[in-house]
Enzyme design. Sequence first.
Site, PDB file in Angstrom:
ATOM      1  CD  GLU A  25      -3.064  -0.665   2.306  1.00  0.00           C
ATOM      2  OE1 GLU A  25      -3.100   0.445   2.884  1.00  0.00           O
ATOM      3  OE2 GLU A  25      -3.858  -1.586   2.570  1.00  0.00           O
ATOM      4  CG  HIS A  71      -5.322   4.206   1.586  1.00  0.00           C
ATOM      5  ND1 HIS A  71      -6.446   4.921   1.951  1.00  0.00           N
ATOM      6  CD2 HIS A  71      -5.622   2.901   1.804  1.00  0.00           C
ATOM      7  CE1 HIS A  71      -7.368   4.083   2.383  1.00  0.00           C
ATOM      8  NE2 HIS A  71      -6.902   2.841   2.296  1.00  0.00           N
ATOM      9  CG  HIS A  73      -7.803  -0.849  -0.189  1.00  0.00           C
ATOM     10  ND1 HIS A  73      -9.131  -0.898   0.181  1.00  0.00           N
ATOM     11  CD2 HIS A  73      -7.168  -0.200   0.814  1.00  0.00           C
ATOM     12  CE1 HIS A  73      -9.286  -0.313   1.354  1.00  0.00           C
ATOM     13  NE2 HIS A  73      -8.112   0.129   1.756  1.00  0.00           N
ATOM     14  CG  ASP A  84      -8.904   2.145   4.965  1.00  0.00           C
ATOM     15  OD1 ASP A  84      -7.684   2.156   5.222  1.00  0.00           O
ATOM     16  OD2 ASP A  84      -9.418   1.434   4.074  1.00  0.00           O
TER      17      ASP A  84
END
Length: 123
Positions: A25, A71, A73, A84
């Site tokens: 990530e 971000h 996944h 999150d």
Amino acid sequence: MNISAIQKDTLELLLAMGRESHPREFAALLSAKSGIISDINLIPGSIGGKASAQVPFDMVPLGMNIIGSAHSHPNGIIRPSDADIRFFSVSGSRHIIVGDPYGPDDWGCFSPDGIPVRLKVVP
């Protein structure tokens, strides 16, 4: 500030960052101009891992206009996890998740409580 759109090149860069960091990530903070997400801020000391990414808020420069986060996944699930949502609650009003395979439709935007938010993609 009401955030209603993201610049196309900013979104494309986020998707490329997801591809480049895969299978780990990445995490970054976002800034906007006139209600349009336009800037990606990589914060020194950010850590990307196989199951999570972290941004050290004590390293964010004073006066930086942070409106949210982005971000990836790597598992391709474009839905915020409980972790999150905890992160979203301290990092602004708009949060973008990009997911594998990182194509033009492999992303979503969310409010701090994890509810999907529609963003226009603008030139």
